[in-house]
Design a protein around this motif. Structure first.
Motif, PDB file in Angstrom:
ATOM      1  N   VAL A   1       0.846  -1.071   0.145  1.00 29.83           N
ATOM      2  CA  VAL A   1       0.250   0.169   0.039  1.00 29.83           C
ATOM      3  C   VAL A   1       1.001   1.271  -0.026  1.00 29.83           C
ATOM      4  O   VAL A   1       1.794   1.332   0.856  1.00 29.83           O
ATOM      5  CB  VAL A   1      -1.012   0.096   1.263  1.00 29.83           C
ATOM      6  N   PRO A   2       0.753   2.064  -1.049  1.00 29.46           N
ATOM      7  CA  PRO A   2       1.310   3.327  -0.962  1.00 29.46           C
ATOM      8  C   PRO A   2       1.386   4.203   0.333  1.00 29.46           C
ATOM      9  O   PRO A   2       0.353   4.381   1.005  1.00 29.46           O
ATOM     10  CB  PRO A   2       1.035   4.128  -2.053  1.00 29.46           C
ATOM     11  N   SER A   3       2.435   4.694   0.880  1.00 24.12           N
ATOM     12  CA  SER A   3       2.232   5.527   1.959  1.00 24.12           C
ATOM     13  C   SER A   3       1.584   6.778   2.158  1.00 24.12           C
ATOM     14  O   SER A   3       0.815   7.233   2.735  1.00 24.12           O
ATOM     15  CB  SER A   3       3.903   6.136   2.612  1.00 24.12           C
ATOM     16  N   GLU A   4       1.257   7.405   0.677  1.00 19.28           N
ATOM     17  CA  GLU A   4       0.510   8.252   0.638  1.00 19.28           C
ATOM     18  C   GLU A   4      -1.106   8.044   0.945  1.00 19.28           C
ATOM     19  O   GLU A   4      -1.761   8.670   1.724  1.00 19.28           O
ATOM     20  CB  GLU A   4       0.358   9.046  -0.651  1.00 19.28           C
ATOM     21  N   LEU A   5      -1.605   6.812   0.578  1.00 18.19           N
ATOM     22  CA  LEU A   5      -2.874   6.422   0.880  1.00 18.19           C
ATOM     23  C   LEU A   5      -2.951   6.197   2.067  1.00 18.19           C
ATOM     24  O   LEU A   5      -3.870   6.606   3.118  1.00 18.19           O
ATOM     25  CB  LEU A   5      -2.978   5.105  -0.075  1.00 18.19           C
ATOM     26  N   VAL A   6      -2.039   5.540   3.120  1.00 19.46           N
ATOM     27  CA  VAL A   6      -1.710   5.480   4.321  1.00 19.46           C
ATOM     28  C   VAL A   6      -2.254   6.754   5.240  1.00 19.46           C
ATOM     29  O   VAL A   6      -3.109   6.722   5.985  1.00 19.46           O
ATOM     30  CB  VAL A   6      -0.675   4.772   5.068  1.00 19.46           C
ATOM     31  N   ALA A   7      -1.478   7.542   4.634  1.00 21.83           N
ATOM     32  CA  ALA A   7      -1.627   8.809   5.290  1.00 21.83           C
ATOM     33  C   ALA A   7      -2.932   9.623   5.131  1.00 21.83           C
ATOM     34  O   ALA A   7      -3.562  10.209   6.230  1.00 21.83           O
ATOM     35  CB  ALA A   7      -0.413   9.783   4.699  1.00 21.83           C
ATOM     36  N   VAL A   8      -3.386   9.562   3.770  1.00 20.65           N
ATOM     37  CA  VAL A   8      -4.727  10.044   3.870  1.00 20.65           C
ATOM     38  C   VAL A   8      -5.914   9.550   4.333  1.00 20.65           C
ATOM     39  O   VAL A   8      -6.856  10.063   4.922  1.00 20.65           O
ATOM     40  CB  VAL A   8      -5.073  10.123   1.928  1.00 20.65           C
TER      41      VAL A   8
ATOM     42  N   THR B   1      -6.066   9.542  -4.402  1.00 18.59           N
ATOM     43  CA  THR B   1      -6.436   8.549  -3.508  1.00 18.59           C
ATOM     44  C   THR B   1      -7.230   7.570  -4.084  1.00 18.59           C
ATOM     45  O   THR B   1      -7.128   6.366  -3.962  1.00 18.59           O
ATOM     46  CB  THR B   1      -7.087   9.232  -2.089  1.00 18.59           C
ATOM     47  N   ALA B   2      -8.345   7.931  -4.709  1.00 15.25           N
ATOM     48  CA  ALA B   2      -9.269   7.295  -5.597  1.00 15.25           C
ATOM     49  C   ALA B   2      -8.599   6.173  -6.400  1.00 15.25           C
ATOM     50  O   ALA B   2      -8.869   5.046  -6.647  1.00 15.25           O
ATOM     51  CB  ALA B   2     -10.518   8.110  -6.122  1.00 15.25           C
ATOM     52  N   ARG B   3      -7.497   6.769  -7.047  1.00 14.91           N
ATOM     53  CA  ARG B   3      -6.564   6.170  -8.345  1.00 14.91           C
ATOM     54  C   ARG B   3      -6.063   5.053  -7.523  1.00 14.91           C
ATOM     55  O   ARG B   3      -6.105   3.882  -7.871  1.00 14.91           O
ATOM     56  CB  ARG B   3      -5.888   6.922  -9.154  1.00 14.91           C
TER      57      ARG B   3
END
Lengths: 145, 112
Positions: B9-16, B87-89
């Motif tokens: 899971v990309p960390s940006e997704l985790v943060a968002v 995030t949706a992508r």
């Protein structure tokens, strides 16, 4: 106030096979290895689990957090680099149902916010700075002309 | 191409997702989606203290969901649509991974 439903992903597949065969593919080591990891260990009980090995990507520990044969099985998993699976990981919840000619499998993955965030430490320092700036802005917004 | 993809899971997704796991931050983002607002403007519209608003805005800015700009004497906050789109992508890509895994499950069980 808005209702903050946890962000989750849902996907389904219809399989032309009886429930028991699909259940075995989700709950046995050999079954999982036939479609997901290269190999797996499985201690099939609530609170049990095992390790899934993905060639070239390492081991992923998983724990069974819901088990209701032959309808529902849910795993929490995380890469083995996490010292304790309790520290984070996503939840994948599989539900099985009968359809004409076979079995429908639905998976819901959730809990992305529970993963450890490698950039959080860097953002942590920024948070202090942002908070101070925010307070400064609040003060300035309230200042008389 | 193997359908066997490890969970990542990309960390940006985790943060968002972390930022959005809070109801108040959702409410702030929803307000900013309707219109830009200052921190005091948000505090007037939401049952949340100015201090709490400031802390939540900091989290939303850190995760790229909100940006601020000065308009005259005021600081206005704006929701960044591109972050939610990203995030949706990312979620769509994870969904596509599940589609591939479930297709492999189907082949394995039907072929067995």
């Amino acid at each position: 106030m808005t209702n903050a439903d946890p962000i989750s992903i849902t996907r389904s597949v219809d399989i032309r096979a009886p429930r028991a065969a699909v259940w075995a593919a989700l709950t046995t080591a050999d079954g999982l290895a036939s479609w997901f990891p290269q190999s797996a260990t499985m201690d099939l009980r609530l609170g049990g689990g095992g390790v899934m090995t993905f060639e070239g990507h390492g081991d992923y520990a998983f724990r069974i957090v819901e088990l209701s044969e032959p309808d529902v099985v849910a795993f929490v998993w995380a890469s083995a680099s996490l010292p304790d699976i309790n520290e984070g990981g996503t939840l994948a919840r599989f539900t099985l149902s009968d359809i004409p000619g076979g079995t429908r499998v639905t998976v819901v993955e959730s809990g992305f916010e529970k993963l450890p965030d490698p950039d959080a430490a860097a953002r942590g320092n920024e948070e202090g700075w942002e908070l101070e700036l925010g307070e400064l802005r609040d003060m300035l917004e309230g200042a008389p002309e | 191409m193997s359908a066997r993809t490890e969970p990542s899971v990309p960390s940006e997704l985790v943060a968002v997702c972390g930022a959005l796991s809070d109801e108040t931050r959702w409410a702030i983002l929803a307000e900013l989606g309707r219109s830009d607002a200052s921190a005091s403007g948000l505090a007037q519209r939401l049952p949340v203290s100015r201090q709490a608003i400031a802390k939540h805005l900091a989290v939303l800015q850190q995760t790229g969901l909100v940006e601020s700009r000065r308009v005259g004497r005021e600081v206005r906050y704006r929701a960044i649509g591109a972050t939610l789109s990203g995030t949706a992508r990312a979620l769509d890509r994870i969904g596509a991974e599940w589609d591939r895994r479930l297709a492999a499950l189907k082949r394995a069980v039907e072929g067995g």
